[in-house]
Design a protein around this motif. Structure first.
Motif, PDB file in Angstrom:
ATOM      1  N   PHE A 128       0.945  -1.194   0.042  1.00 36.24           N
ATOM      2  CA  PHE A 128      -0.096   0.269   0.015  1.00 36.24           C
ATOM      3  C   PHE A 128       0.872   1.342  -0.172  1.00 36.24           C
ATOM      4  O   PHE A 128       1.816   1.399   0.979  1.00 36.24           O
ATOM      5  CB  PHE A 128      -0.924   0.084   1.230  1.00 36.24           C
ATOM      6  N   PHE A 129       0.618   2.153  -0.852  1.00 38.26           N
ATOM      7  CA  PHE A 129       1.489   3.353  -0.948  1.00 38.26           C
ATOM      8  C   PHE A 129       0.547   4.403  -0.769  1.00 38.26           C
ATOM      9  O   PHE A 129      -0.513   4.802  -1.612  1.00 38.26           O
ATOM     10  CB  PHE A 129       2.094   3.401  -2.329  1.00 38.26           C
ATOM     11  N   ARG A 130       1.001   5.467  -0.401  1.00 37.73           N
ATOM     12  CA  ARG A 130       0.244   7.017  -0.202  1.00 37.73           C
ATOM     13  C   ARG A 130       1.261   8.053  -0.533  1.00 37.73           C
ATOM     14  O   ARG A 130       2.291   7.912   0.443  1.00 37.73           O
ATOM     15  CB  ARG A 130      -0.555   7.196   1.181  1.00 37.73           C
ATOM     16  N   ASN A 131       1.195   8.561  -1.479  1.00 37.29           N
ATOM     17  CA  ASN A 131       1.984   9.887  -1.917  1.00 37.29           C
ATOM     18  C   ASN A 131       3.639   9.316  -1.911  1.00 37.29           C
ATOM     19  O   ASN A 131       4.507   9.837  -1.400  1.00 37.29           O
ATOM     20  CB  ASN A 131       1.887  11.083  -0.922  1.00 37.29           C
ATOM     21  N   GLY A 132       3.622   8.054  -2.691  1.00 29.67           N
ATOM     22  CA  GLY A 132       4.940   7.531  -2.480  1.00 29.67           C
ATOM     23  C   GLY A 132       5.733   6.895  -1.413  1.00 29.67           C
ATOM     24  O   GLY A 132       6.838   6.182  -1.626  1.00 29.67           O
TER      25      GLY A 132
END
Lengths: 380, 122
Positions: A164-168
């Motif tokens: 899971f990635f958020r803003n890299g």
């Protein structure tokens, strides 16, 4: 192999009926069934499931409890709740509880098929890649600060996991019922992988602490060790080729015809919890609970059980709650139900608190969307 | 009147429920046969200090060693559901959410009498 759709209901006749009705869509997905929440959870540990439909009212573990466990341990799997007990507020409460959708019984197989395909298409909206180098691809995600959910399939071992990635930033990872850094190491140690990309991420808070580069380095070290070990066993032939292939080669190596034949690989996996391949782990700080202050002990207890997404704003001693505690303790005495362990209070302005009685009353102020019921379970 | 509480009382592990006015008067109490004596004691305590302390809440849960009280506030007063460890709490919450609008049907006796008198007089 097709995606697996799991239907959970204690009504065996309904399960048989829906399975039969969905036979007409067997080219699109497999239908798995479980007659109880516990049976479904056991199945989820071993099998990669892409979509769940669960009944609301079930003996033992009811639909809400099942949903809360899925949200905690398998948060990337969308869950639809179904019920014949449809009241005006039911749908609202179900969706508020975190379900991806709501179906009122009776429904037709076509209606269910529509919801399943809509959801499965969304899960791979960002496209699929085959024979890619995971490390390079992740660095690209970090560089471009993308928000996405990557479903990764280890084609050699036929297992799968999710990053899971958020803003890299790498927020979390999951393999079967394993989450966090361990799951990330596990996935990053796989050599021959395929990916499907969803342009969304369910995690708002970072469960995996640390920089992606450091995690990748650790994972590569693990992978190298594993390769050395395998070389001794004379069966590590291709891992190095894939390890350092640049991203530009990824698309070139994608064989269009092979891809056309390929079914959604993410759903091909059996996520039987893999044997731990990672031998190297960063040193964990071990903190002796006994040396911590009561507030830090509470904080640690919650963090250990719930992780970073606990929604806690502050923990502090607050004698303002003492009068309320006295009152509710009296009520407990009248009902003869023992000591008051913890209380949850949701006030008019959506101020939410969890209060722990003790020599000094402790108040935990929490966000409106905090998993307060899980916190009181931990503290109660 | 009994019917609106039937769904909640029918949930496994629910020991009983009460409706207490904002002034601390017990409007209604229902308890399963196993918890009648405890329920009776509960109906007899002075609820006023509790309602004062709970005045600004929307809902609350009190977790004791062997029971949990789920409390939801409405215009009428407080709906209090007493449940055991094995009760499906989410189901209780859902049923209370559904039940809440119907609580306005229950009015304190004095208010009912007042309405009746007003009708007769005017």
């Amino acid at each position: 192999m097709r995606p697996n759709v799991l239907i959970v209901d204690d009504d065996q006749a309904f399960l048989r009926l829906i399975q039969k009705d969905l036979e007409g869509f067997s080219e699109s997905f497999n239908v798995l069934t479980a007659d109880a929440g516990n049976a479904a959870l056991e199945l989820l540990k071993k099998t990669y499931v892409s979509f769940i439909v669960s009944d609301l009212r079930m003996p033992g573990m009811d639909g809400f409890e099942f949903l809360s466990i899925i949200l905690k341990n398998f948060s990337d799997i969308p869950v639809y709740m179904m019920t014949s007990y449809d009241k005006p507020k039911t749908k609202e409460v179900v969706i508020k509880s975190g379900a991806a959708g709501y179906l009122k019984k009776p429904f037709t197989a076509i209606e269910l098929f529509g919801e399943i395909t809509k959801t499965l298409n969304k899960k791979a909206e960002g496209g699929s890649l085959h024979n890619v180098t995971l490390e390079t691809f992740l660095q690209l995600i970090e560089m471009e600060q993308q928000t996405s959910t990557l479903r990764v399939v280890d084609k050699q071992e036929e297992r799968g996991g999710v990053l899971f990635f958020r803003n890299g930033e790498l927020m979390n990872a999951r393999v079967g019922d394993m989450q966090g850094k361990d799951a990330a190491y596990e996935i990053l140690s796989w050599s021959n992988v395929s990916l499907s990309i969803e342009q969304d991420c369910v995690f708002q808070e970072k469960i995996i602490q640390g920089d992606l580069q450091a995690i990748l380095l650790d994972a590569m070290r693990v992978k190298d060790e594993l390769a050395e070990k395998n070389e001794m066993g004379d069966d590590a032939e291709n891992s190095e080729i894939l390890l350092d292939a640049p991203l530009s080669e990824i698309s070139e190596t994608e064989d269009a015809s092979a891809e056309a034949k390929a079914e959604p690989l993410v759903d091909r996996i059996s996520t039987q919890r893999p044997e731990t391949t990672a031998k190297v782990r960063p040193i964990k700080e071990e903190v002796e609970l006994s040396k911590l202050s009561p507030i830090d002990t509470i904080r640690m207890k919650i963090k250990n059980s719930i992780g970073g997404r606990d929604g806690i704003l502050d923990i502090y001693h607050d004698p303002n709650w003492d009068a309320l505690i006295d009152q509710v303790s009296n009520i407990g005495n009248a009902f003869n139900c023992g000591r008051l362990n913890v209380l949850y209070v949701n006030r008019d302005q959506d101020d939410q608190f969890i209060i722990i009685p003790g020599e000094e009353t402790t108040a935990i102020s929490i966000l409106a969307d905090a998993p307060w019921d899980r916190i009181i379970d931990v503290l109660g | 009147m009994k019917d609106i509480f039937k769904d909640v009382m029918g949930i496994t592990g629910v020991h009983g429920l009460m409706v207490v006015t904002n002034e601390g008067r017990v409007l209604l109490s229902r308890f399963s046969p196993d918890f009648r004596s405890e329920g009776k004691k509960l109906s007899q305590i002075n609820w006023e200090p509790f309602t004062i302390e709970m005045n600004s809440i929307k809902d609350a849960e009190l977790v004791y060693d062997s029971a949990r009280f789920y409390i939801k506030k409405s215009e009428t007063g407080f709906l209090i559901v007493i449940i055991g460890d094995n009760a499906p709490i989410s189901m209780v919450r859902l049923n209370c959410e559904i039940l809440l609008p119907q609580l306005s049907k229950i009015q304190p006796a004095s208010k009912r009498l007042g309405n009746l008198l007003r009708k007769k007089i005017f």
